[in-house]
Design a protein around this motif. Structure first.
Motif, PDB file in Angstrom:
ATOM      1  N   MET A 166       0.136   7.919   0.006  1.00 25.08           N
ATOM      2  CA  MET A 166       0.232   6.451   0.033  1.00 25.08           C
ATOM      3  C   MET A 166      -0.255   5.842  -1.277  1.00 25.08           C
ATOM      4  O   MET A 166       0.332   4.896  -1.784  1.00 25.08           O
ATOM      5  CB  MET A 166      -0.576   5.887   1.206  1.00 25.08           C
ATOM      6  CG  MET A 166       0.013   6.201   2.563  1.00 25.08           C
ATOM      7  SD  MET A 166       1.643   5.480   2.820  1.00 25.08           S
ATOM      8  CE  MET A 166       1.243   3.752   2.815  1.00 25.08           C
ATOM      9  N   CYS A 167      -1.324   6.385  -1.830  1.00 19.25           N
ATOM     10  CA  CYS A 167      -1.849   5.892  -3.105  1.00 19.25           C
ATOM     11  C   CYS A 167      -0.811   6.059  -4.204  1.00 19.25           C
ATOM     12  O   CYS A 167      -0.541   5.139  -4.967  1.00 19.25           O
ATOM     13  CB  CYS A 167      -3.135   6.629  -3.462  1.00 19.25           C
ATOM     14  SG  CYS A 167      -3.853   6.114  -5.031  1.00 19.25           S
ATOM     15  N   ALA A 168      -0.215   7.247  -4.291  1.00 19.41           N
ATOM     16  CA  ALA A 168       0.781   7.526  -5.323  1.00 19.41           C
ATOM     17  C   ALA A 168       2.015   6.647  -5.157  1.00 19.41           C
ATOM     18  O   ALA A 168       2.564   6.133  -6.138  1.00 19.41           O
ATOM     19  CB  ALA A 168       1.166   8.999  -5.291  1.00 19.41           C
ATOM     20  N   THR A 169       2.459   6.470  -3.918  1.00 19.57           N
ATOM     21  CA  THR A 169       3.618   5.614  -3.647  1.00 19.57           C
ATOM     22  C   THR A 169       3.352   4.193  -4.122  1.00 19.57           C
ATOM     23  O   THR A 169       4.177   3.580  -4.803  1.00 19.57           O
ATOM     24  CB  THR A 169       3.939   5.625  -2.140  1.00 19.57           C
ATOM     25  OG1 THR A 169       4.276   6.953  -1.762  1.00 19.57           O
ATOM     26  CG2 THR A 169       5.075   4.690  -1.803  1.00 19.57           C
ATOM     27  N   GLN A 170       2.193   3.666  -3.775  1.00 19.80           N
ATOM     28  CA  GLN A 170       1.839   2.311  -4.179  1.00 19.80           C
ATOM     29  C   GLN A 170       1.728   2.199  -5.703  1.00 19.80           C
ATOM     30  O   GLN A 170       2.198   1.239  -6.300  1.00 19.80           O
ATOM     31  CB  GLN A 170       0.520   1.901  -3.525  1.00 19.80           C
ATOM     32  CG  GLN A 170       0.120   0.479  -3.837  1.00 19.80           C
ATOM     33  CD  GLN A 170      -1.124   0.070  -3.068  1.00 19.80           C
ATOM     34  OE1 GLN A 170      -1.807   0.888  -2.466  1.00 19.80           O
ATOM     35  NE2 GLN A 170      -1.421  -1.212  -3.084  1.00 19.80           N
TER      36      GLN A 170
END
Length: 109
Positions: A71-75
């Protein structure tokens, strides 16, 4: 409850990056997915994401960490102001850094 997360961006999360940007980025991710986890290109993509995501400063009890690496990388990729060419430049810099580091290490027998 805490998500299953790592201290640094792990290779197991690379697959989640595939559709986050344009065709150039997707091509890079798809190529890296065919490589071993310890291949310099895989390490370089992980290093790129570590630098972009700010993994070094991430705390295990932070909101980012609780959401997990994917989720961090996607954001991070969605919020990145540069284009795919900019991301590929960051990747190429990371690849040079990885290769430079590997060149300084003694060869295994």
């Amino acid at each position: 409850m805490y998500a299953k997360n790592e201290l640094m961006f792990p290779p197991s999360v690379i697959h989640s990056l595939r559709n986050q940007r344009g065709p150039e980025w997707q091509k890079l991710v798809e190529r890296v997915l065919t490589l071993e986890e310890d291949h310099p290109e895989t390490l370089a993509l992980c290093l790129t994401m570590i630098r972009l995501d700010g993994c070094i400063e991430c705390e295990t009890d932070s909101y980012r960490a609780m959401r997990g690496c994917s989720m961090c990388a996607t954001q991070t990729l969605r919020r990145h102001k540069g284009n795919d060419k900019d991301l590929l430049k960051l990747y190429k810099t990371a690849l040079k850094d990885v290769e430079g580091f590997l060149d300084t290490r003694p060869k295994r027998k």
